[in-house]
Design an enzyme around this catalytic site. Structure first.
Site, PDB file in Angstrom:
ATOM      1  CB  SER A 124     -67.716 107.192  79.058  1.00 19.24           C
ATOM      2  OG  SER A 124     -67.777 106.923  77.699  1.00 19.24           O
TER       3      SER A 124
ATOM      4  CG  ASP B 212     -73.258 113.285  77.445  1.00 19.39           C
ATOM      5  OD1 ASP B 212     -73.332 112.899  76.268  1.00 19.39           O
ATOM      6  OD2 ASP B 212     -72.766 112.609  78.340  1.00 19.39           O
TER       7      ASP B 212
ATOM      8  CG  HIS C 176     -69.305 111.856  77.138  1.00 15.46           C
ATOM      9  ND1 HIS C 176     -70.373 111.223  77.715  1.00 15.46           N
ATOM     10  CD2 HIS C 176     -68.383 110.906  76.931  1.00 15.46           C
ATOM     11  CE1 HIS C 176     -70.101 109.941  77.840  1.00 15.46           C
ATOM     12  NE2 HIS C 176     -68.912 109.725  77.370  1.00 15.46           N
TER      13      HIS C 176
END
Lengths: 677, 682
Positions: free
Chosen positions: B257, B584, B637
């Site tokens: 991320s 995602d 994610h």
């Protein structure tokens, strides 16, 4: 008789009466309030009418439990609602807050080096029985696994018998970071108080580091297996750079002190042997080493701990543990299991008394001679109020009967007889004897080396003899040959005659302050900080336990042996001034004499300071572990100690915080020790 | 005698307690003897009479407690493998975790591994606090149980907020990242982040000395982590240490991320000369890094961040989080909606989140070139509905579906924010826009709101101007944010940049604010290094929003996503005011994949040394049943970190494999097609 009956009635009737009271109250409520409760009552009545039999003792049990729970919650709730000040005791202001007001702020990065036992260990790879424990603490925390699957637990804490490293298929590693040793078990602080106070003057993750290492391994093995020394070096260098090139203050505790000595030598030696940073690293990076409760010259406690696992052990929790352990948790052989495991821990050997008879005294002589004994609490209070003169008589008595030099003696008589009357012996002749294999493997899976040793030979070897700090190694080598063989390739316990001898380059000498030189760092300060005023184990009277084959530990502390009142002999243990685990002699000698000024152990004249903290027992149970404690672990919460550390970390020198502060006879004792300097 | 004494003593004490409890005690005391006799005689009846509601309650509590203890005991006595056994009995044998599988294949730990956690997932703990945070020293404020959010919400918000001007600690408060693997192994109890990956790495021989969690304070801007905590220096030193203690083997870095951007920043920092950078020299990366395996990296930002700043809400605020960027913390929905903070929950959260500089690194980068203009977007036509039928293996539905044609009309993804559904769909020539940039903000003389979100300064005039502009693309979004939140954007301008570099030789690009933007930096000179872009696909991800004006009342956020705006058909991409696209769930495919698919592919001006890049996509498959938890094939994610295929890839690379040996690119989405449409000078 009638009286008793009435007494019983009183007790019995109470709950019933109470019930009636409750019901009255309840009925009142019902009058005011709602029908639903009445309904409930009716239902309840129906229930009870349906089966009056069912209201048996089980229901009453439930009732009782529910009642107790409710009360408990209520009290708990009230307790939480209460402001802390209402409870009556004034919480003294913590040194961090006070010093912050004085204007102290974080200057030098601080490195904490935990000691024996206090660091947490976690599982990284285990046998099938330890499923689900990945990265859970095996040592430290709640110890819940010890209860749930105790044998499995021991199987994972044990090290390999030959190498002193992990057994195959098991990887147990030190917990990293501050969490490693802030609390040992929940609520039992180790470093937490110090950390909190450091944080008050501005410390945080970037300038505070816990050098956690696997305390079961020998010091060099922590480097070989985990690269712990390399990491420590890198961390210190990093903190030095990122905090504006300010040198670090190192605070090692207990065994951490000799671990850090080892590090000091390691870091300067060539890359083949050590860290390869060259001389000058220490003077460049280290401002001060503040050893707290250091075991520089070892601790006699370790001797019996290896022989029998008895003794209150290095830290108090071991005592707590042994209470659990004795209760036959692991079946009959609890102690044997523990012995088996702890004998694979090389680091225990580093805590054996160092310096032999020169330091610890021989059969007839010991450095504590003439010292007033501080064994009873009364006495320790008296000494602290400078009433020494009244104790002279007791002191003299002590002087007559104690032979501290005999660290282990078998039978009280052996501990007190003049040396000429003791049977002499030649250890060598016994070493042939002990491999008689007549015990076989009939004793279950527990394997302590005692199984291999002929009981009779032990008896012959030990009976009526007294062992000094030097000869006690013969005893250990005799009863635990493998362990000593393994461990003595890691640690040395002698005194160097000639420090220029190239053999002292070897790592087995690095952690022994009597066989190494301090680094070339004239500006570095070395502190010996330790608690005094707590009776500390100094020597033992053992007995040979009945030769029951499967009760395989042949020695026991002879707890029946007691001196006269006021004597230092208590339950088979001779006590001396110290911090409950480490005698003042071991903690203070190096700073008081061995390194004082320019000696051969301290050729560059690093300054040394002794700061003793007089123990004050807690006045009530409520206080918990006091802020003036001097005992081995609790001293980490001692406010005077914390203040000293904070001041040094904020830039003060040893002279500025008041130089030496001595309560015990450490200087007198040191003087008596005849060590070439 | 002694008995007598004892008795009286007991009696006294019991008297005492009775006096407290019961005032009618005296009478009954006399009757005690009788009572007891009675009780013995007709015990049953007496008991019934006395068995009142209180007793029933007690009985009930006692019963529950006993049962609870009993179950607890059973649970503790249960062998550890029992749950697994049950699961296997129901679902059939589980596949071996990748660690076990690969260990059998003979893989062992080779390269040290560095994890770089993303935003929100790292724990934060308190080192110094105000009065109200007493007793929380070194306790987690962020992560863990979030117990303090419930207990003292305002205090918590106060401690989590940063200074509005500097973006650093407010005076008297020090909240610092938790260090070590514990920083982000679990986010909350039972909610894994890195834990599964760590466990699998441990299986092939990794341990603390070969794994390092580069935890940093994800609230502050990247350069400030160095200024305040020396985090970048620590990462550098730790990587160097790990390389040195592992026989010179280079590290494999696994950022997740926002960690992806953070590590980009790090790579530039480490090479830059000393005062601003780490002084590692131009070869540092080549010497220390084997591969960077970016997981779900928002290289080009996420549109979600926009709605986060604009209104602090995202489509799933109902199922969402404090910080709208990273959503879906399983339990968050409850506590947000229930007004823990009083009426102004959202505003408080917004105020807090707006002090976090790092969130601004996630604003879409590259402007219209990347994200599309008014009438153009790289995704063009995207079949949003197709995903579900595909998963159910009903391919036949796709071609003849009536819905298909309706959404094939094309979505103007380029319009990241539009006011009103009709505006979102009209052709640009038909929209009348009034430029907002120069309009005067209405002034509110009195600021009565105790919460300050900068909207108060906007005034009615400003709000109207914002609405009148109607449509915002990625480029004008920045202007919009500058307009509505000038202070925030002032800090933003100092730490981040969102453009595209025309000339990378321009000396201004040595400034740190460009380092985390892949379109304004060069990759380091490390031809041996490999860069992976690994992300999940197959989940609708927010891409553009339809807004509406709610109220101009003070003290509230004037804009809101128009949740009534829905597409014509079931399969439409517009749902509850949000246009979604493949991704995602948080990061659209375009953002995660573009750099590796095109921007850095081969030798480009962003990648002068020709570092090899690989795109590895993981198709999302939701967990088959509840027992599986968050699934082993998830592409979401965060859940993706438990994806077995992903873990296997990482393990192989950590054990020495190259990208080629993994199988090169693995693409399910249209990323290459979309990338081609983007007209970026390379």
């Amino acid at each position: 008789m009638a009286l008793i009956v009435r007494f019983r009635k009183l007790c019995f009737v109470e709950p019933v009466r109470f019930q009636s009271y409750e019901s009255q109250k309840c009925e009142k409520k019902e009058e005011i309030v709602a029908p639903p409760t009445k309904n409930g009552l009716e239902i309840n009545k129906k229930k009870t009418k349906r089966g009056p039999r069912e209201l048996s003792c089980i229901d009453y049990c439930c009732w009782m439990i529910g009642y107790l729970c409710t009360i408990w919650w209520l009290l708990f709730f009230l307790y939480h609602c209460l402001p802390a000040t209402l409870l009556g005791f004034q919480v003294p202001e913590s040194p961090g807050t006070r010093l912050k007001r004085e204007g102290l702020i974080a200057q030098h990065p601080v490195v904490l080096v935990p000691g024996f036992v206090t660091g947490g260990l976690e599982l990284w790879e285990g046998k099938p029985c330890a499923e689900g424990l990945f990265r859970k603490r095996l040592w430290g925390g709640t110890f819940s696994e010890m209860f749930k699957r105790s044998l499995c637990w021991l199987d994972h804490l044990i090290l390999h018998n030959e190498t002193g490293l992990d057994p195959p298929g098991v990887r147990v590693r030190a917990v990293p970071g501050l969490a490693a040793a802030d609390y040992f078990a929940s609520g039992y602080f180790v470093w937490a108080v110090l950390i909190e106070n450091l944080a008050k003057i501005g410390y945080e993750g970037k300038n505070l580091f816990m050098a956690a290492y696997d305390w079961r391994l020998s010091f060099q093995n922590t480097e070989i297996r985990d690269q712990a020394l390399t990491r420590l070096k890198s961390k210190i260098e990093l903190m030095y750079v990122t905090n504006g090139y300010k040198k670090v203050v190192v605070v090692p505790h207990s065994m951490g002190a000799i671990y850090f000595l080892h590090f000091l030598k390691w870091v300067e030696l060539s890359p083949l042997m050590g860290g390869g940073s060259g001389p000058g690293w220490c003077s460049k990076h280290i401002k001060a080493i503040m050893n707290i409760g250091p075991t520089f010259l070892g601790s006699p406690k370790m001797v019996t701990s290896i022989l029998t696992t008895e003794g209150k052990d290095v830290a108090r929790f071991r005592a707590m543990l042994s209470g659990v352990l004795d209760s036959e948790l692991l079946g009959i052989q609890t102690v044997e299991h523990v012995l088996r495991v702890s004998r694979t821990w090389d680091s225990t050997v580093s805590l054996l008394p160092k310096g032999g008879e020169t330091i610890w005294g021989n059969l007839d002589w010991f450095p504590e001679e003439g010292q007033v004994c501080v064994c009873s609490k009364k006495r320790s209070l008296l000494t602290s109020t400078n009433d020494n003169s009244t104790d002279v008589k007791g002191g003299l008595q002590v002087k007559e009967s104690n032979k501290y030099g005999r660290i282990v003696s078998f039978g009280k008589s052996a501990s007190q007889l003049p040396s000429s009357e003791l049977p002499s012996f030649d250890t060598k002749e016994f070493f042939g004897l002990h491999m008689d294999k007549n015990s076989g493997s009939s004793c279950g899976q527990v394997w302590t080396e005692y199984d291999v040793i002929n009981r009779e030979s032990i008896r012959k070897f030990a009976e009526n003899k007294a062992f000094t700090a030097a000869t006690v190694f013969d005893l250990l080598r005799f009863v635990a040959p493998k362990m000593m063989q393994r461990a003595e390739s890691q640690f040395s316990h002698g005194i160097a005659d000639n420090l220029d001898d190239p053999k002292y380059e070897h790592y087995i000498y690095w952690s022994n302050p009597l066989e190494t030189r301090l680094p070339d760092a004239p500006d570095m300060e070395i502190y010996c900080l330790y608690g005094v005023g707590v009776p500390t184990e100094r020597s033992y009277v053992l007995k040979i336990s009945p030769a029951d084959r499967c009760k395989s530990i042949p020695f026991r502390i002879d707890t029946s042996v007691d001196g006269e009142e006021g004597s230092c002999l208590k339950n088979g243990v001779y006590l001396v001034d110290g911090d409950e685990s480490v005698p003042a002699l071991s903690a203070g000698f190096m700073c008081a004499k061995g390194w004082k000024g320019r000696t051969r152990f301290n050729p560059f004249g690093s300054r040394t300071y002794i700061r003793e903290y007089q123990h004050k027992p807690s006045s009530s149970l409520l206080e918990g572990r006091t802020t003036e404690s001097g005992s081995h672990v609790d001293v980490l919460g001692n406010y005077a100690f914390i203040e000293d550390v904070l001041r040094v970390a904020a830039g003060a020198t040893g002279a500025e915080i008041g130089g030496d502060r001595i309560h015990s006879d450490i200087l007198k004792m040191s003087e008596k020790i005849n060590l070439q300097l | 005698m002694s008995i007598l004494r004892r008795r009286s003593k007991v009696r006294n004490s019991s008297d005492f307690s009775e006096a407290e409890k019961d005032k009618d005690a005296d009478e009954s005391k006399k009757d005690k003897g009788k009572e007891k006799l009675n009780r013995k005689q007709d015990g049953g009846e007496r008991r019934i009479k006395k068995w009142t509601c209180v007793d029933s309650c007690c009985w009930f509590i006692g019963f529950i407690c006993s049962m609870w203890w009993f179950l607890l005991f059973l649970y503790n006595a249960m062998p550890a493998s029992f749950p697994q056994y049950v699961t296997e009995a129901i679902t059939g044998p589980l596949p071996d975790p990748p660690g076990v599988k690969l260990k059998k294949e003979g893989l062992t730990a080779k390269h040290p591994v560095v994890f770089v956690p993303g935003i929100v997932t790292g724990g934060l703990e308190l080192w110094e606090g105000r009065q109200c945070a007493d007793g929380l020293f070194r306790k987690r404020l962020w992560g863990g149980t979030f117990g303090e959010v419930y207990k003292r919400p305002l205090c918590w918000v106060e401690h989590m907020s940063l200074d509005n001007e500097t973006g650093l600690d407010p005076p008297g408060i020090r909240v610092r990242p938790v260090s070590g693997l514990v920083a982000a192994d679990y986010f909350a109890p039972g909610y894994f982040v890195w834990a599964v990956l760590i466990a699998n790495l441990a299986r092939i021989g990794y341990e603390e000395k070969t794994m390092y969690m580069a935890a940093y304070d994800w609230r502050i801007s990247f350069q400030n982590t160095e200024v305040r905590d020396r985090t970048l220096s620590r990462i550098k030193s730790n990587i160097e240490l790990m390389v040195a203690t592992n026989g010179g083997r280079k590290v494999v870095v696994i950022p997740h991320s926002m960690g992806v951007l953070y590590f980009l920043h790090f790579m530039k920092w480490v090479e830059a000369p000393a005062p601003m950078g780490g002084g590692g020299g131009t070869n540092w990366c080549a010497e220390h890094i084997k591969a960077v395996m970016n997981i779900g990296g928002p290289f080009l930002g996420v549109p979600k961040a926009v709605s986060g700043f604009f209104s602090n809400e995202a489509r799933d605020i109902a199922a969402a989080s404090l910080d709208s960027i990273c959503n879906k913390w399983a339990y968050a929905p409850g506590f947000l909606d229930k007004d823990v903070f009083g009426l102004q929950t959202l505003q408080h959260l917004m105020r807090m989140a707006r002090t976090w500089d790092s969130t601004m690194s996630m604003i879409p980068k590259g402007g219209d070139t990347i994200w599309g203009g008014l009438d153009w977007s790289p995704e063009g036509v995207y079949n949003c509905g197709a995903k579900k039928p595909k998963n159910n293996n009903t391919h036949t539905k796709v071609p003849n579906g009536k819905g298909a044609s309706s959404f094939m009309e094309g979505v103007n993804y380029g319009r990241i924010v539009s006011f009103g559904k009709d505006v979102a769909e009209l052709h640009s020539s038909k929209i009348e826009r009034v430029d907002f940039r120069d309009s005067v903000k209405g002034n509110n003389p009195v600021n009565k709101c105790d919460v300050w979100t900068e909207y108060q300064e906007l005034g009615v005039g400003g709000i109207k101007a914002v609405v009148d502009y109607k449509v915002y693309t990625a480029g004008s979004i920045l202007d919009l944010l500058h307009f509505v939140a000038p202070k925030l954007m002032k800090r933003e301008g100092a730490h981040f940049s969102h453009g595209i570099a025309d000339n990378l030789d321009d000396p201004k690009y040595t400034h740190y604010k460009y380092w985390s933007n892949p379109l304004e930096t060069r990759l380091p000179n490390a031809p041996e290094m490999e860069i992976f872009s690994m992300y999940g696909v197959g989940i609708p991800t927010e891409r553009a929003y339809v807004y509406k004006l709610t109220s101009t009342a003070e003290c509230s956020i004037p804009f809101q996503i128009d949740t009534s705006a829905n597409g014509g058909s079931e399969n439409s991409c517009l749902k509850d005011g949000v246009f979604s696209v493949n991704g995602d769930e948080t990061v659209p495919v375009l953002s995660a994949g573009f750099m590796c698919a095109k921007g850095w592919r081969g030798k480009t001006r962003f990648n002068p040394s020709g570092i090899r890049t690989y795109v590895r996509e993981y198709n999302h498959a939701p967990p088959a049943n509840l027992l599986e938890g968050r699934g082993t094939q998830s592409g979401a994610h965060v859940d993706m970190l438990g994806n077995f295929a992903l873990i296997e890839d990482i393990l192989r690379v950590a054990a020495g494999a190259t990208g080629e040996e993994l199988g090169g690119d693995q693409v399910h989405s249209d990323i290459f097609k979309w990338s081609k449409k983007i007209n970026l000078q390379l």
